[in-house]
Design a protein around this motif. Sequence first.
Motif, PDB file in Angstrom:
ATOM      1  N   HIS A   1      37.869  38.685  35.983  1.00 48.82           N
ATOM      2  CA  HIS A   1      36.976  39.681  35.390  1.00 48.82           C
ATOM      3  C   HIS A   1      35.971  39.054  34.426  1.00 48.82           C
TER       4      HIS A   1
ATOM      5  N   ASP B   1      31.958  49.981  42.634  1.00 51.62           N
ATOM      6  CA  ASP B   1      32.824  50.052  43.794  1.00 51.62           C
ATOM      7  C   ASP B   1      32.730  51.469  44.341  1.00 51.62           C
TER       8      ASP B   1
ATOM      9  N   ARG C   1      36.321  41.815  47.334  1.00 50.87           N
ATOM     10  CA  ARG C   1      35.439  41.781  46.165  1.00 50.87           C
ATOM     11  C   ARG C   1      36.120  42.425  44.967  1.00 50.87           C
ATOM     12  N   ARG C   2      36.765  43.557  45.198  1.00 51.31           N
ATOM     13  CA  ARG C   2      37.484  44.218  44.115  1.00 51.31           C
ATOM     14  C   ARG C   2      38.559  43.300  43.547  1.00 51.31           C
TER      15      ARG C   2
ATOM     16  N   TRP D   1      26.306  50.200  44.297  1.00 53.11           N
ATOM     17  CA  TRP D   1      27.367  49.227  44.078  1.00 53.11           C
ATOM     18  C   TRP D   1      27.326  48.071  45.080  1.00 53.11           C
TER      19      TRP D   1
ATOM     20  N   LEU E   1      37.547  45.286  49.532  1.00 53.61           N
ATOM     21  CA  LEU E   1      38.782  45.066  48.783  1.00 53.61           C
ATOM     22  C   LEU E   1      38.884  43.632  48.280  1.00 53.61           C
TER      23      LEU E   1
ATOM     24  N   SER F   1      38.659  41.834  39.793  1.00 54.54           N
ATOM     25  CA  SER F   1      39.806  42.221  38.964  1.00 54.54           C
ATOM     26  C   SER F   1      40.542  40.997  38.446  1.00 54.54           C
TER      27      SER F   1
END
Length: 281
Positions: A260, A278, A252-253, A50, A250, A257
């Motif tokens: 998207h 992730d 990057r997440r 990931w 976080l 999100s």
Amino acid sequence: MGKFLNQAQVDGFQRDGFVSNLAVLNPTEVAELNARTEAFEAERPQDLSWAFDIKANLLFDWVYELGRHPLLLDAVEDLIGPDILMTNATFRIKNPGSHIDYGWHQDSARIEVKPAFVIVFVALSPATAQNGCLRVIPATHDRVRPFTLTEGPGQLNRLVARVVGADPDQAVDLTLEAGEIAIFHGNAVHGSAANMSDKRRVAILYDYTPAKARQHVGRGSGQLVRGVDTWGHWGHEPVPEPGLTETNVLNRRAMLSTYHENVLMGPRLPGETITFPDRPY
């Protein structure tokens, strides 16, 4: 004359959809980047799948800094203009005997971007026909071709487009020495074969998008690496901290999100759950 490219190279890119064998990194830079890559592989093998994937430029400060290399950005500016967003960075490593075969595809197939983005293949090792170098079919960047969707190699649960009816006999091998780059148009039909050699092929691919560009579906995000963004079509991403920190993970997440629908993830399908590489927390 451009900042890096000569007129013949610019004309060739406009005609064929790619330009190759551009010397950007010196041997010391190449050695340092390979050492960083290998150190992470040795220290955190469980995180490779990931961390070396989509938007690695949000995870590793040195990947971000390589994407801001002045010579690299000079070449990109000659092709897409002075206002540049780095919209992705992804490792592409093929170890000896790797069977990963990236079939014929266009990176812009599922989400078109106008004006188009470019992809830069940064070779950290020699890229040869034997170890699975990039292959491009010239003059295929004028439009998006018909495609089918399949699950991509090494990209669990991510649908990727595969061009219908691509003619491999027309393809050109973009063989590179370590430290050289190739740049190709976001619409160019390209792929790469398995590594049939005993040599490792190591590369980082960067997407660069004109700040004035728009996606035809959704809204993407990127890091402004040169010029200005007065258009506001893209979400702006943070600069990563040194090291693979929890903050970087976080961030990057959060970016994936919030934004998207980008060219790698594609448009959200009806009922689709957002997924991306992730680690669990």
